[in-house]
Design a protein around this motif. Structure first.
Motif, PDB file in Angstrom:
ATOM      1  N   THR A 199     -11.227   4.114   8.136  1.00 42.46           N
ATOM      2  CA  THR A 199     -10.878   3.164   7.084  1.00 42.46           C
ATOM      3  C   THR A 199     -10.143   3.850   5.938  1.00 42.46           C
ATOM      4  O   THR A 199      -9.088   3.390   5.488  1.00 42.46           O
ATOM      5  N   GLU A 200     -10.666   4.979   5.470  1.00 43.99           N
ATOM      6  CA  GLU A 200      -9.984   5.700   4.392  1.00 43.99           C
ATOM      7  C   GLU A 200      -8.651   6.261   4.870  1.00 43.99           C
ATOM      8  O   GLU A 200      -7.658   6.234   4.138  1.00 43.99           O
ATOM      9  N   ASN A 230      -6.626   5.028   7.176  1.00 48.45           N
ATOM     10  CA  ASN A 230      -5.651   3.950   7.258  1.00 48.45           C
ATOM     11  C   ASN A 230      -5.174   3.534   5.873  1.00 48.45           C
ATOM     12  O   ASN A 230      -3.989   3.256   5.667  1.00 48.45           O
ATOM     13  N   GLN A 231      -6.090   3.490   4.929  1.00 44.75           N
ATOM     14  CA  GLN A 231      -5.692   3.131   3.564  1.00 44.75           C
ATOM     15  C   GLN A 231      -4.749   4.177   2.981  1.00 44.75           C
ATOM     16  O   GLN A 231      -3.742   3.835   2.336  1.00 44.75           O
ATOM     17  N   HIS A 271      -7.278  -2.650  13.804  1.00 40.87           N
ATOM     18  CA  HIS A 271      -8.555  -2.562  13.100  1.00 40.87           C
ATOM     19  C   HIS A 271      -8.477  -3.320  11.781  1.00 40.87           C
ATOM     20  O   HIS A 271      -7.441  -3.339  11.105  1.00 40.87           O
ATOM     21  N   HIS A 272      -9.599  -3.935  11.407  1.00 43.64           N
ATOM     22  CA  HIS A 272      -9.618  -4.772  10.205  1.00 43.64           C
ATOM     23  C   HIS A 272      -9.293  -3.995   8.942  1.00 43.64           C
ATOM     24  O   HIS A 272      -8.884  -4.571   7.921  1.00 43.64           O
ATOM     25  N   SER A 273      -9.449  -2.665   8.971  1.00 47.91           N
ATOM     26  CA  SER A 273      -9.193  -1.884   7.763  1.00 47.91           C
ATOM     27  C   SER A 273      -7.721  -1.864   7.380  1.00 47.91           C
ATOM     28  O   SER A 273      -7.385  -1.609   6.209  1.00 47.91           O
ATOM     29  N   ARG A 287      -6.887  -5.047   5.353  1.00 50.34           N
ATOM     30  CA  ARG A 287      -7.695  -4.908   4.137  1.00 50.34           C
ATOM     31  C   ARG A 287      -7.075  -3.881   3.196  1.00 50.34           C
ATOM     32  O   ARG A 287      -7.074  -4.059   1.972  1.00 50.34           O
ATOM     33  N   ASP A 343      -3.116   4.440  14.415  1.00 47.06           N
ATOM     34  CA  ASP A 343      -4.562   4.511  14.204  1.00 47.06           C
ATOM     35  C   ASP A 343      -5.200   4.991  15.507  1.00 47.06           C
ATOM     36  O   ASP A 343      -5.447   4.218  16.420  1.00 47.06           O
TER      37      ASP A 343
END
Length: 451
Positions: free
Chosen positions: A148-149, A151-152, A174-176, A179, A249
């Protein structure tokens, strides 16, 4: 009351030794009391047992047996990823050597926000991240808390490199990712169909042809639902043709890089501008062990930041390494230590063998399902995820079977919805799994499915 001992310093090892015996004993007792992959009784019963063990969270007077009581309670109420029937998520059983290294990291407690807090750890991180980046065809890598981090950060670096960017991702992403676009104030992402579970290159080409401005295409190497890998070479070609930036990802599939047998499934990964890796999935590390690789080191200048007490200009000019540009976080654990110890202990062949084992277990489980008249297999596994369902069962019945097994503490299975139907998901990450374990899992599902 005497001052409690510290974990580091000359007296640290002596203070830790008896406490480790307490922890190990409590872990053993808790696992024996649990007796399976998950505590029985469901959320209410587990919560009751935890409340009983904790009692007063902040008592006036402390208790010497608190360590034993709480560790035992946590172990008894844990979902154990080392149990062969705990297969719901990308949640791996960590290697013992990695956990031991993590203990050393916790005891020494370096913080990777300035060199004077982490002299050796900062150099170790630089060595290991660059070595892992080379494996992915990149120049450098940052340590993160996970996919998640990572990808952000990939979206952040793309935005800063191009003065704004629009995300294009598959419906299987992925949902990240969407988001992260929201968190960074980017436009709504463009979602490309993934009718077979992977991004459709024809639809991607159409989208890239119609869109204008800086674009970031996010492909997936190891989807959460089914462990599928997008057609990376075709996607990379389209990005090159249309001048789009490419992020991959590979939080799940990145571990295939260390397997000679399966590495070819990631062809095209080295053409990405950024790649998400996550070694607390197919790398057998304790949480957290994420990475983001970057092909162009200049992208990292976007993270440059000054705080006089951490990286004053005169200190940097005098040769003290500047660590603030290595993460948007300030205080950071030396998560690189457990990764470095694992790489050095097992070597490429040892880690690759673990990857091969879990992929082989997935193939074996798929064969078992395909040969069973009362089950339906979604497809042959690409990595180590297997989707299946009891034949002729309704979606509601399949969901109920999963919840019943969870409530009884018998098995931890995941769920996924593909092709408009609900599937049970087994993500096999335990290299110690045996064929009999897989047969037992199938038997449990069969026995709990209404006829």
């Amino acid at each position: 009351m005497s001052t409690p001992p510290l974990a580091s310093g000359p007296e640290g090892p002596g203070a830790l030794r008896p406490l480790l015996d307490t922890v190990l004993g409590a872990l053993r007792e808790g696992a024996e009391a649990r007796g399976g992959p998950l505590p029985a009784g469901g959320p209410e019963e587990v919560a009751r047992r935890v409340r009983d063990a904790v009692g007063d969270v902040l008592p006036r007077q402390g208790s010497e047996d608190a360590l034993h009581i709480l560790v035992r309670a946590l172990a008894e109420g844990a979902a154990d990823p080392a149990h062969p029937l705990c297969v719901a998520h990308l949640h791996c059983p960590p290697l013992a050597v990695a956990v031991a290294a993590d203990l050393a990291a916790s005891a020494l407690n370096p913080s990777l926000d300035s060199w004077d807090q982490a002299p050796a750890a900062s150099e170790l991180e630089a060595l290991v991240t660059r070595a892992l980046a080379r494996e992915a065809g990149a120049a450098d890598a940052l340590v993160t808390t996970g996919g998640t981090e990572s990808n952000q950060l990939a979206l952040l670096l793309a935005r800063e490199a191009h003065g704004g960017v629009r995300l294009v991702h598959g419906a299987n992403a992925h949902h990240s990712l969407p988001r992260a676009a929201w968190l960074l104030g980017l436009p709504d992402p463009v979602v490309v169909p993934a009718p077979a579970g992977t991004m459709d290159p024809v639809a991607l080409c159409e989208a890239l042809t119609e869109l204008h401005g800086p674009l970031l295409v996010a492909a997936t190497a190891g989807t959460t639902d089914a462990g599928l890998i997008d057609p990376l070479p075709e996607i990379a070609d389209l990005c090159a043709t249309h001048g789009a930036r490419l992020h991959i990802d590979a939080a799940y599939g990145g571990g295939l890089l260390l397997s000679d047998r399966h590495r070819g499934k990631l062809d095209g990964l080295d053409r990405a501008d950024t790649v998400t890796l996550d070694l607390h999935k197919l790398g057998w590390q304790p949480v957290a062990a994420g990475l983001l690789t970057v092909r162009d080191e200049h992208d990292l200048t976007a993270l440059a930041h000054r705080a006089d007490y951490l990286n004053a200009d005169d200190d940097t000019e005098a040769g003290l390494p500047d660590l603030l540009g290595r993460s948007p976080r300030t205080t950071r654990r030396p998560d690189i230590l457990k990764i470095a110890v694992t790489l050095k202990t097992l070597g490429r062949d040892g880690i690759g063998a673990l990857v091969d084992q879990v992929c082989a277990h997935a193939d074996e489980f798929a064969e078992l399902i395909a040969a069973h008249p009362r089950f339906e297999l979604y497809d042959r596994p690409v990595i180590s995820t297997v989707l299946f369902r009891p034949a002729e069962a309704t979606d509601d019945a399949i969901a109920a079977v999963r919840r019943t097994l969870l409530h009884e503490g018998r098995a931890v299975l995941g769920r996924a919805t593909l092709d408009g139907r609900r599937w049970l998901k087994a993500t096999l990450l335990n290299p110690h799994t045996r064929p009999g374990d897989l047969a037992e899992l199938l038997k449990l599902v069969e026995g709990h499915t209404p006829r």
